[in-house]
Motif scaffolding. Sequence first.
Motif, PDB file in Angstrom:
ATOM      1  N   ILE A 188      35.011 -30.067  15.668  1.00 44.19           N
ATOM      2  CA  ILE A 188      34.211 -29.565  16.784  1.00 44.19           C
ATOM      3  C   ILE A 188      32.728 -29.536  16.417  1.00 44.19           C
ATOM      4  CG2 ILE A 188      33.778 -27.595  18.299  1.00 44.19           C
ATOM      5  CD1 ILE A 188      36.458 -28.785  18.881  1.00 44.19           C
ATOM      6  N   VAL A 224      32.488 -33.446  17.764  1.00 44.33           N
ATOM      7  CA  VAL A 224      32.537 -33.312  19.221  1.00 44.33           C
ATOM      8  C   VAL A 224      31.269 -32.668  19.775  1.00 44.33           C
ATOM      9  CG1 VAL A 224      33.885 -32.385  21.158  1.00 44.33           C
ATOM     10  CG2 VAL A 224      35.046 -33.232  19.138  1.00 44.33           C
ATOM     11  N   VAL A 268      36.379 -24.465  27.399  1.00 41.86           N
ATOM     12  CA  VAL A 268      36.900 -25.484  26.478  1.00 41.86           C
ATOM     13  C   VAL A 268      38.385 -25.233  26.246  1.00 41.86           C
ATOM     14  CG1 VAL A 268      36.620 -26.618  24.236  1.00 41.86           C
ATOM     15  CG2 VAL A 268      34.651 -25.470  25.303  1.00 41.86           C
ATOM     16  N   VAL A 323      41.611 -27.059  23.833  1.00 41.35           N
ATOM     17  CA  VAL A 323      41.914 -28.023  22.776  1.00 41.35           C
ATOM     18  C   VAL A 323      43.421 -28.276  22.753  1.00 41.35           C
ATOM     19  CG1 VAL A 323      41.815 -28.517  20.303  1.00 41.35           C
ATOM     20  CG2 VAL A 323      39.928 -27.278  21.405  1.00 41.35           C
ATOM     21  N   GLN A 356      42.734 -34.913  17.976  1.00 39.79           N
ATOM     22  CA  GLN A 356      42.817 -33.822  18.934  1.00 39.79           C
ATOM     23  C   GLN A 356      42.195 -34.275  20.252  1.00 39.79           C
ATOM     24  OE1 GLN A 356      41.418 -29.999  17.446  1.00 39.79           O
ATOM     25  NE2 GLN A 356      42.347 -30.349  15.434  1.00 39.79           N
ATOM     26  N   ILE A 409      39.984 -32.727  23.397  1.00 41.98           N
ATOM     27  CA  ILE A 409      39.170 -31.598  23.838  1.00 41.98           C
ATOM     28  C   ILE A 409      38.898 -31.766  25.331  1.00 41.98           C
ATOM     29  CG2 ILE A 409      37.124 -30.221  23.312  1.00 41.98           C
ATOM     30  CD1 ILE A 409      38.907 -30.892  20.841  1.00 41.98           C
ATOM     31  N   ASP A 454      36.994 -35.111  29.055  1.00 42.44           N
ATOM     32  CA  ASP A 454      37.899 -35.097  27.911  1.00 42.44           C
ATOM     33  C   ASP A 454      37.279 -35.893  26.757  1.00 42.44           C
ATOM     34  OD1 ASP A 454      39.218 -38.000  27.891  1.00 42.44           O
ATOM     35  OD2 ASP A 454      39.241 -37.328  29.968  1.00 42.44           O
ATOM     36  N   GLY A 465      34.755 -23.794  21.491  1.00 37.27           N
ATOM     37  CA  GLY A 465      35.695 -24.839  21.096  1.00 37.27           C
ATOM     38  C   GLY A 465      36.509 -24.460  19.885  1.00 37.27           C
ATOM     39  N   GLN A 502      40.481 -23.817  19.693  1.00 37.62           N
ATOM     40  CA  GLN A 502      41.258 -24.562  18.697  1.00 37.62           C
ATOM     41  C   GLN A 502      42.167 -23.625  17.897  1.00 37.62           C
ATOM     42  OE1 GLN A 502      38.937 -26.152  15.353  1.00 37.62           O
ATOM     43  NE2 GLN A 502      39.412 -28.200  16.108  1.00 37.62           N
TER      44      GLN A 502
END
Length: 339
Positions: free
Chosen positions: A173, A177, A195, A197, A214, A216, A227, A317, A321
Amino acid sequence: MTQRGTLGVAVIGTGRMGADHVRRISEVISGARVAAVVDVDAERAKNVAAGVEDCTAYTEPAAAMAAPDVDAVLIASPGPAHESALLAAFERDLPVLCEKPLTPDAASALRVLEAEQRLGHRRVQVGFMRRYDAEYVKLKALLDSGQLGRPMMLHNRHRNASSPPGFTDAMLINDSVVHEMDVTRWLLGQEITAVTVLRPTPSAVAPEGLADPQLIVLETDGGALVDVEIFVNCGFGYQVQAEAVCERGTARIGDGHAMVTNAAGRWGGTIAQDFVERFEEAYDREVQAWVDATRRGEVTGPSVWDGYAAAAVCEAGVRAQTEGRRTEVELIGRPALYR
């Protein structure tokens, strides 16, 4: 600045990114020179400075900022060191290009934002270089034109050949990301509000303890869904792609088909192996834009607000997660300085 208007830059941090920026300022862009380099490793700083004419090595950012030939600061040190360097630059009212992250968390980013507000004017451009990539710039212009109607969804892929040792789920993250989080806000002109995950069964080649890949999912205050596939051990190279799905059409970037070859019964092209190769021209444009704006007495590009917003979305995020649930983003109201 010198009589010719050349900007004297102090580069703080001489690791991979810092050394690359020293090269960029010295050999690629115009209007600036590296007047000082700073690193806690004195020997490394001296070695980098030795390769640049009239460049002085320092171990303390404040000492470099006090040098008479330093007009601006480029921060490329590790994220935890950014806040103190930024505040030191504010004390001298020096313009700054700060590599992402602005700071490692929303609380420290908010302190920097409040300090810049006290100055009463912007001083910082944050290093979200994708905003300077030719393909992203073209996509942004198309979306802003309204030709395709309102963007409803944005699909992103972010793949690395392999992850470095010690790479963690949180770093997926915070280090990776975060770029999609920023370009989402920029491309759509909307804030991210939540967010989620999702995790498939990890790849068999992922390092032990890393849940890779993953997915997101980001929600925005404009009603868009975004996404991000993050896959940092894909094995074949570095790949960044984005597709906007709008009311009257779609637009996709990042296919990397600048040249396709046909030979020996096969066709294909090459895939960049890391972010420095893929975004080299974007970094060049970013630093040149910063130098040009600074010489005009202006500050442009991603702001401290953008850095703070990215940090807040990253925190949401990482919570999403670790807790396995949709998590809302906590943002203060946007100050007038950044509107």
